[in-house]
Design a protein around this motif. Structure first.
Motif, PDB file in Angstrom:
ATOM      1  N   PHE A 170      77.016 -45.762  56.500  1.00 29.65           N
ATOM      2  CA  PHE A 170      76.251 -44.777  55.736  1.00 29.65           C
ATOM      3  C   PHE A 170      76.034 -45.342  54.340  1.00 29.65           C
ATOM      4  CE2 PHE A 170      76.477 -41.420  52.455  1.00 29.65           C
ATOM      5  CZ  PHE A 170      75.237 -40.830  52.710  1.00 29.65           C
ATOM      6  N   ASP A 171      74.789 -45.549  53.991  1.00 21.60           N
ATOM      7  CA  ASP A 171      74.432 -46.060  52.669  1.00 21.60           C
ATOM      8  C   ASP A 171      72.965 -45.740  52.444  1.00 21.60           C
ATOM      9  OD1 ASP A 171      73.620 -47.597  50.445  1.00 21.60           O
ATOM     10  OD2 ASP A 171      75.186 -49.074  50.816  1.00 21.60           O
ATOM     11  N   PRO A 172      72.644 -44.815  51.511  1.00 23.08           N
ATOM     12  CA  PRO A 172      71.241 -44.435  51.286  1.00 23.08           C
ATOM     13  C   PRO A 172      70.344 -45.600  50.902  1.00 23.08           C
ATOM     14  CG  PRO A 172      72.733 -42.918  50.169  1.00 23.08           C
ATOM     15  CD  PRO A 172      73.566 -44.068  50.648  1.00 23.08           C
ATOM     16  N   PHE A 173      70.935 -46.677  50.358  1.00 23.65           N
ATOM     17  CA  PHE A 173      70.138 -47.801  49.901  1.00 23.65           C
ATOM     18  C   PHE A 173      70.045 -48.916  50.933  1.00 23.65           C
ATOM     19  CE2 PHE A 173      72.016 -45.756  46.158  1.00 23.65           C
ATOM     20  CZ  PHE A 173      70.859 -45.377  45.498  1.00 23.65           C
ATOM     21  N   LEU A 174      70.676 -48.734  52.063  1.00 22.23           N
ATOM     22  CA  LEU A 174      70.622 -49.735  53.128  1.00 22.23           C
ATOM     23  C   LEU A 174      69.315 -49.587  53.898  1.00 22.23           C
ATOM     24  CD1 LEU A 174      72.117 -51.930  54.840  1.00 22.23           C
ATOM     25  CD2 LEU A 174      73.000 -50.032  56.237  1.00 22.23           C
ATOM     26  N   THR A 175      68.497 -50.637  53.902  1.00 26.74           N
ATOM     27  CA  THR A 175      67.231 -50.574  54.637  1.00 26.74           C
ATOM     28  C   THR A 175      67.485 -50.877  56.110  1.00 26.74           C
ATOM     29  OG1 THR A 175      66.723 -52.913  54.314  1.00 26.74           O
ATOM     30  CG2 THR A 175      65.986 -51.376  52.595  1.00 26.74           C
ATOM     31  N   PRO A 176      66.619 -50.388  56.995  1.00 26.82           N
ATOM     32  CA  PRO A 176      66.771 -50.706  58.415  1.00 26.82           C
ATOM     33  C   PRO A 176      66.749 -52.211  58.671  1.00 26.82           C
ATOM     34  CG  PRO A 176      65.234 -48.890  58.125  1.00 26.82           C
ATOM     35  CD  PRO A 176      65.539 -49.420  56.763  1.00 26.82           C
ATOM     36  N   GLU A 177      65.928 -52.940  57.903  1.00 25.64           N
ATOM     37  CA  GLU A 177      65.840 -54.395  58.085  1.00 25.64           C
ATOM     38  C   GLU A 177      67.153 -55.070  57.706  1.00 25.64           C
ATOM     39  OE1 GLU A 177      61.989 -52.527  57.688  1.00 25.64           O
ATOM     40  OE2 GLU A 177      63.700 -52.574  56.300  1.00 25.64           O
TER      41      GLU A 177
END
Length: 526
Positions: A170-177
């Motif tokens: 869980f990390d709001p700044f983690l992009t799917p890529e």
């Protein structure tokens, strides 16, 4: 001029050695009280710290010459960032020097929980052979939940994948890529809590993350989950964690950090299946050397070359970029000063435009320099660090516009100020990629050097005006250094930018305003 740095916490000797090698004078004075530090801090341009020194607003107020605070480590909880920013002090940390060390500590605590190693060690050394008491679990095939997948979290993920674990994050700044690149699954917090066998936290402490493992969220976890925190105290509700350990909802917890440190007492101490360490995440010899070297190099680059690396309150500017940007920043600051002094306080918005070669550069230092010049009209302590802060505080709308095209000049920086009466625009370029020149002054083409004491004069274009102006200045004992004139059309509006020797007083301004055709006179200091 000698640059001085104070190292106020215990630090590897290589830090002081690097400062001295770069020609910076350094004092190592550790263990001071706040009063003792406040009494000497005004002697230094740089302050290198670890976690013991508290850089409070009172310390920053006393640090009249301070330009940079360097934290050898990640956390800057012990630095008053808003106070530093308001005073124009850059705050740096070293987020990568102890990343591997902290990640390895989290993995070590995970294994210690899985196999109950501390309790088994105590039991065995007490002469008991309680082989059946310590039934552990394998980590292979288990799901690790990462709360925070940044630098340290991503290292933990790679180690966990090597252990054949499944990793969700869980990390709001983690992009799917980025999640695909890391080989992990991005999920929402509730999904992570429901699925994870182990949870490890790797996020900073903010208003949004404080007590992210609250009583309610701990209740959502899989029964028997094991929790590890090597990030920041305050991410977990410690009272709720104690209750969850007692009830068996949490099967084990390992904390390297606590809400109050040093943690001399805690309701968690003595709880079965609880492991604690005294904030050891960065405590390896390699990490201590790494962060000491990094903070000394970063601070030296800033103090000597203007490079900004890993700053908390300012955009990064590498030591390689700084020499290229320096003439642009000088031009930008001069343009900002010109607009601020001529237009005054009626500025609602500012647009900073870069064109041609300037558009290929890092725009943030240019914007900071414009705002520093502009906001210098209202504050005598403004600089590139606190100018964006002051602009936001005043409600000033700031825009950056980049044009890749090349116009009449190979490089151009323009500043457009919006006021209640409309917009006012100035623009400048660099001659020989080094020498700033003004080329547009509020809609009038002009070519002028910017610097020192100057006069901005608006008048009706009439024959003989320049002679009258020169005579008036001469009679006032003011020597003209350079004179630059532009106009929209013959007999229309003309603008003069006159560089003079000496200061322009109000009496001189009054005399010039009385000249026939003069509509505006503004003394400038650029």
């Amino acid at each position: 001029m000698t640059v001085k740095v104070l190292i106020s916490d215990q630090m590897d000797p290589k830090a002081a050695a690097i400062f001295r090698e770069r020609g910076i004078e350094v004092d190592e004075i550790t263990g001071q009280t706040p009063e003792e530090l406040a009494a000497i801090i005004d002697q230094y341009e740089g302050l290198a710290i670890r976690s013991s020194t508290k850089v409070t607003a009172k310390i920053i107020d006393a640090a009249t010459n301070l330009k940079v605070v360097g934290r050898a480590g990640i956390g800057v909880d012990n630095v008053d960032i808003p106070a530093a920013t308001a005073r124009g002090v850059v705050v740096m940390n070293t987020p990568f020097g102890n990343s591997i060390t902290t990640a390895e500590h989290a993995i070590a605590l995970m294994f210690a929980l899985a196999r109950q190693l501390p309790e088994a060690d105590l039991s065995t050394q007490a002469g008991k052979w309680e082989k059946n008491r310590f039934m552990g679990v394998e980590v292979t095939g288990k799901t690790l939940g990462l709360i925070g997948a940044g630098n340290i979290g991503s290292i933990v993920a790679s180690r966990a994948l090597g252990l054949k674990m499944k990793v969700v994050a869980f990390d709001p700044f983690l992009t799917p890529e980025r999640a695909v690149d890391l080989g992990i699954e991005k999920v929402e917090l509730d999904e992570l809590l429901k699925r994870a066998d182990f949870i490890t936290l790797h996020t900073p402490l903010t208003d949004q993350t404080r007590n992210i493992l609250s009583r309610d969220n701990i209740a959502k976890t899989k029964r028997g989950v094991r929790i590890i925190n090597c990030a920041r105290g305050g991410l977990i509700d410690e009272a709720a964690l104690k209750d969850a350990l007692d009830s068996g909802q949490v099967g084990g917890a390992a904390l390297d950090v606590f809400e109050t440190e040093p943690a001399k007492a805690s309701p968690l101490f003595g709880t079965p299946n609880f492991i604690s360490t005294p904030h050891l995440g960065a405590s390896t010899s390699e990490a201590q050397v790494n962060v000491a070297i990094q903070v000394a190099e970063q601070m030296s680059d800033f103090l000597l070359l203007g490079g900004v690396t890993n700053a908390i309150n300012m955009p990064s500017l590498s030591a390689e970029e700084a020499p290229k940007l320096r003439p642009y920043m000088a031009l930008a600051e001069s343009l900002g000063k010109l607009v601020g002094q001529v237009v005054g306080e009626d500025i609602k918005a500012v647009a900073i435009e870069v064109e041609g070669a300037a558009a290929q550069l890092n725009p943030k230092p240019i914007t900071g320099a414009v705002l520093a010049g502009l906001m210098g009209t209202y504050s005598d302590t403004v600089n590139m660090v606190n100018a964006p802060f002051l602009a936001k505080e005043r409600g000033l709308d700031v825009r950056e516009v980049r044009h890749d095209r090349e116009g009449a000049y190979h490089t151009l920086v323009a500043v457009e100020a919006t006021t209640s009466k409309g917009t006012r625009r100035v623009a400048g370029t660099l001659f020989g990629n080094a020498n700033p020149r003004l080329v547009e002054l509020f809609g009038i083409e002009i070519e002028a050097e910017l610097g020192g004491s100057m006069l901005y004069i608006v008048n009706t274009d009439t024959p003989g005006f320049i002679g009258k102006l020169g005579t008036a200045l001469g009679e006032a004992g003011i020597n003209i250094a350079t004179f630059n004139l532009g106009r929209r059309k013959a007999r229309g509006d003309a603008a003069s930018l006159v560089a003079v020797d000496g200061k322009i007083g109000p009496d001189v301004v009054k005399t010039l305003c009385a000249l026939e055709g003069v509509r505006k006179v503004v003394p400038l200091v650029i």
